[in-house]
Motif scaffolding. Structure first.
Motif, PDB file in Angstrom:
ATOM      1  N   VAL A   1       0.839  -1.209   0.000  1.00 16.68           N
ATOM      2  CA  VAL A   1       0.000   0.000   0.000  1.00 16.68           C
ATOM      3  C   VAL A   1       0.869   1.252   0.000  1.00 16.68           C
ATOM      4  O   VAL A   1       0.618   2.201  -0.755  1.00 16.68           O
ATOM      5  N   LEU A   2       1.897   1.257   0.811  1.00 15.38           N
ATOM      6  CA  LEU A   2       2.793   2.414   0.881  1.00 15.38           C
ATOM      7  C   LEU A   2       3.507   2.652  -0.447  1.00 15.38           C
ATOM      8  O   LEU A   2       3.542   3.786  -0.952  1.00 15.38           O
ATOM      9  N   LEU A   3       4.054   1.597  -1.036  1.00 14.25           N
ATOM     10  CA  LEU A   3       4.779   1.757  -2.294  1.00 14.25           C
ATOM     11  C   LEU A   3       3.857   2.116  -3.455  1.00 14.25           C
ATOM     12  O   LEU A   3       4.235   2.896  -4.335  1.00 14.25           O
ATOM     13  N   VAL A   4       2.644   1.564  -3.462  1.00 16.86           N
ATOM     14  CA  VAL A   4       1.689   1.932  -4.510  1.00 16.86           C
ATOM     15  C   VAL A   4       1.304   3.399  -4.379  1.00 16.86           C
ATOM     16  O   VAL A   4       1.199   4.114  -5.384  1.00 16.86           O
ATOM     17  N   ALA A   5       1.106   3.869  -3.161  1.00 17.43           N
ATOM     18  CA  ALA A   5       0.790   5.284  -2.957  1.00 17.43           C
ATOM     19  C   ALA A   5       1.929   6.162  -3.469  1.00 17.43           C
ATOM     20  O   ALA A   5       1.692   7.164  -4.165  1.00 17.43           O
ATOM     21  N   LEU A   6       3.167   5.790  -3.157  1.00 19.79           N
ATOM     22  CA  LEU A   6       4.319   6.555  -3.652  1.00 19.79           C
ATOM     23  C   LEU A   6       4.422   6.484  -5.173  1.00 19.79           C
ATOM     24  O   LEU A   6       4.743   7.483  -5.828  1.00 19.79           O
ATOM     25  N   LEU A   7       4.128   5.321  -5.738  1.00 25.25           N
ATOM     26  CA  LEU A   7       4.161   5.152  -7.190  1.00 25.25           C
ATOM     27  C   LEU A   7       3.110   6.035  -7.862  1.00 25.25           C
ATOM     28  O   LEU A   7       3.395   6.707  -8.860  1.00 25.25           O
ATOM     29  N   ILE A   8       1.915   6.070  -7.309  1.00 23.43           N
ATOM     30  CA  ILE A   8       0.849   6.897  -7.894  1.00 23.43           C
ATOM     31  C   ILE A   8       1.189   8.376  -7.765  1.00 23.43           C
ATOM     32  O   ILE A   8       0.990   9.157  -8.712  1.00 23.43           O
ATOM     33  N   ILE A   9       1.714   8.780  -6.622  1.00 23.58           N
ATOM     34  CA  ILE A   9       2.105  10.189  -6.444  1.00 23.58           C
ATOM     35  C   ILE A   9       3.203  10.557  -7.446  1.00 23.58           C
ATOM     36  O   ILE A   9       3.140  11.610  -8.092  1.00 23.58           O
ATOM     37  N   GLY A  10       4.198   9.699  -7.578  1.00 26.03           N
ATOM     38  CA  GLY A  10       5.268   9.951  -8.544  1.00 26.03           C
ATOM     39  C   GLY A  10       4.762   9.972  -9.969  1.00 26.03           C
ATOM     40  O   GLY A  10       5.159  10.818 -10.779  1.00 26.03           O
ATOM     41  N   TRP A  11       3.845   9.063 -10.288  1.00 26.58           N
ATOM     42  CA  TRP A  11       3.266   9.001 -11.634  1.00 26.58           C
ATOM     43  C   TRP A  11       2.490  10.272 -11.944  1.00 26.58           C
ATOM     44  O   TRP A  11       2.595  10.811 -13.033  1.00 26.58           O
ATOM     45  N   ARG A  12       1.755  10.773 -10.981  1.00 31.55           N
ATOM     46  CA  ARG A  12       0.972  12.001 -11.198  1.00 31.55           C
ATOM     47  C   ARG A  12       1.889  13.206 -11.369  1.00 31.55           C
ATOM     48  O   ARG A  12       1.569  14.133 -12.108  1.00 31.55           O
ATOM     49  N   LYS A  13       3.030  13.195 -10.665  1.00 25.52           N
ATOM     50  CA  LYS A  13       3.980  14.315 -10.807  1.00 25.52           C
ATOM     51  C   LYS A  13       4.678  14.281 -12.175  1.00 25.52           C
ATOM     52  O   LYS A  13       4.941  15.322 -12.766  1.00 25.52           O
ATOM     53  N   LEU A  14       4.976  13.070 -12.664  1.00 25.32           N
ATOM     54  CA  LEU A  14       5.705  12.933 -13.921  1.00 25.32           C
ATOM     55  C   LEU A  14       4.818  13.128 -15.147  1.00 25.32           C
ATOM     56  O   LEU A  14       5.276  13.658 -16.158  1.00 25.32           O
ATOM     57  N   THR A  15       3.604  12.646 -15.082  1.00 26.36           N
ATOM     58  CA  THR A  15       2.709  12.749 -16.236  1.00 26.36           C
ATOM     59  C   THR A  15       1.646  13.794 -15.959  1.00 26.36           C
ATOM     60  O   THR A  15       0.847  13.655 -15.048  1.00 26.36           O
ATOM     61  N   ARG A  16       1.658  14.810 -16.746  1.00 27.48           N
ATOM     62  CA  ARG A  16       0.680  15.890 -16.578  1.00 27.48           C
ATOM     63  C   ARG A  16      -0.653  15.508 -17.219  1.00 27.48           C
ATOM     64  O   ARG A  16      -1.711  15.873 -16.751  1.00 27.48           O
ATOM     65  N   THR A  17      -0.596  14.752 -18.305  1.00 22.66           N
ATOM     66  CA  THR A  17      -1.826  14.338 -18.980  1.00 22.66           C
ATOM     67  C   THR A  17      -1.980  12.835 -18.825  1.00 22.66           C
ATOM     68  O   THR A  17      -1.010  12.083 -18.885  1.00 22.66           O
ATOM     69  N   VAL A  18      -3.205  12.430 -18.640  1.00 22.08           N
ATOM     70  CA  VAL A  18      -3.497  11.014 -18.457  1.00 22.08           C
ATOM     71  C   VAL A  18      -3.907  10.433 -19.802  1.00 22.08           C
ATOM     72  O   VAL A  18      -4.870  10.882 -20.418  1.00 22.08           O
ATOM     73  N   THR A  19      -3.143   9.437 -20.236  1.00 20.44           N
ATOM     74  CA  THR A  19      -3.481   8.740 -21.474  1.00 20.44           C
ATOM     75  C   THR A  19      -3.812   7.299 -21.138  1.00 20.44           C
ATOM     76  O   THR A  19      -3.467   6.793 -20.075  1.00 20.44           O
ATOM     77  N   LYS A  20      -4.470   6.667 -22.076  1.00 24.32           N
ATOM     78  CA  LYS A  20      -4.833   5.268 -21.857  1.00 24.32           C
ATOM     79  C   LYS A  20      -3.580   4.404 -21.715  1.00 24.32           C
ATOM     80  O   LYS A  20      -3.524   3.516 -20.874  1.00 24.32           O
ATOM     81  N   GLN A  21      -2.568   4.691 -22.491  1.00 25.94           N
ATOM     82  CA  GLN A  21      -1.325   3.926 -22.432  1.00 25.94           C
ATOM     83  C   GLN A  21      -0.618   4.105 -21.091  1.00 25.94           C
ATOM     84  O   GLN A  21      -0.102   3.152 -20.526  1.00 25.94           O
ATOM     85  N   SER A  22      -0.608   5.315 -20.548  1.00 20.03           N
ATOM     86  CA  SER A  22       0.061   5.540 -19.266  1.00 20.03           C
ATOM     87  C   SER A  22      -0.692   4.844 -18.125  1.00 20.03           C
ATOM     88  O   SER A  22      -0.077   4.348 -17.178  1.00 20.03           O
ATOM     89  N   VAL A  23      -2.018   4.780 -18.211  1.00 17.59           N
ATOM     90  CA  VAL A  23      -2.802   4.068 -17.194  1.00 17.59           C
ATOM     91  C   VAL A  23      -2.525   2.574 -17.265  1.00 17.59           C
ATOM     92  O   VAL A  23      -2.400   1.908 -16.237  1.00 17.59           O
ATOM     93  N   VAL A  24      -2.407   2.023 -18.464  1.00 16.45           N
ATOM     94  CA  VAL A  24      -2.091   0.602 -18.633  1.00 16.45           C
ATOM     95  C   VAL A  24      -0.718   0.301 -18.044  1.00 16.45           C
ATOM     96  O   VAL A  24      -0.534  -0.694 -17.333  1.00 16.45           O
ATOM     97  N   ILE A  25       0.253   1.161 -18.299  1.00 11.42           N
ATOM     98  CA  ILE A  25       1.602   0.973 -17.755  1.00 11.42           C
ATOM     99  C   ILE A  25       1.576   1.043 -16.227  1.00 11.42           C
ATOM    100  O   ILE A  25       2.203   0.225 -15.545  1.00 11.42           O
ATOM    101  N   LEU A  26       0.846   2.013 -15.676  1.00 11.72           N
ATOM    102  CA  LEU A  26       0.733   2.135 -14.224  1.00 11.72           C
ATOM    103  C   LEU A  26       0.075   0.894 -13.621  1.00 11.72           C
ATOM    104  O   LEU A  26       0.539   0.372 -12.604  1.00 11.72           O
TER     105      LEU A  26
END
Length: 182
Positions: free
Chosen positions: A132-157
């Motif tokens: 849970v902790l690492l997923v939260a950090l991963l999502i926070i980092g992903w949101r900081k790195l990607t400004r726009t949400v694409t279908k491909q980036s969601v699949v990768i996440l």
């Protein structure tokens, strides 16, 4: 944003009530319950460790599986999962020693069974907490790195989260079964 169904709130309340009941009642019935589990499996340490992991980690594995397959579950199945999982996870409060006691003092005659059971539970719970902790950090980092949400980036996440969750759940199970008891 849609509201959660009413049964979800009830399930959380029920899980909290079970945690309090097992935490308080564990002082009275914890020793006989653990002793009965030990007798049931003939005091086999590996089985007790596995049962402990199932008690502490498996509810969260089932929760993730149910969440990922929620579109395939019927409404009744969703309600059963919503009520059963908090009760299952909260029942682990039975294994927690009292505020000023140790595991040995709490389970006295059943201590030899409580030790591997509690170790397996801790390995399952800690691997879940780390996930849970690492997923939260991963999502926070992903949101900081990607400004726009694409279908491909969601699949990768989603793939990254699945891999992380699988590795940590397997590591928790391996630790529960083969790590030396403290």
């Amino acid at each position: 944003m849609s509201r959660a169904p009413r049964y979800v709130g009830r399930a959380v309340g029920l899980g909290f009530a079970v945690a309090v009941l097992c935490g308080v009642g564990g002082a009275f019935v914890g020793e006989p319950v653990v002793a009965a589990v030990g007798r049931l499996v003939n005091h086999h340490e590996l089985v007790l460790r596995g049962l402990g992991w199932c008690w502490g980690g498996l509810p969260f594995v089932v929760l993730v599986a149910a969440y990922t397959q929620r579109h395939r579950l019927s409404q009744h199945a969703k309600q059963v999962v919503a009520y059963a999982l908090p009760i299952w996870a909260a029942a682990a409060a039975l294994l927690i020693p009292g505020r000023h006691s140790t595991l040995e003092e709490r389970f006295s005659s059943a201590y030899l069974d409580a030790r591997p059971l509690a170790f397996g539970w801790a390995a399952g719970f800690l691997s879940t907490f780390a996930t849970v902790l690492l997923v939260a950090l991963l999502i926070i980092g992903w949101r900081k790195l990607t400004r726009t949400v694409t279908k491909q980036s969601v699949v990768i996440l989603n793939r990254a989260i699945t891999i992380l969750w699988s590795v940590l759940a397997a590591a928790g199970l391996a630790a529960a079964l083969i790590a030396p008891l403290p």
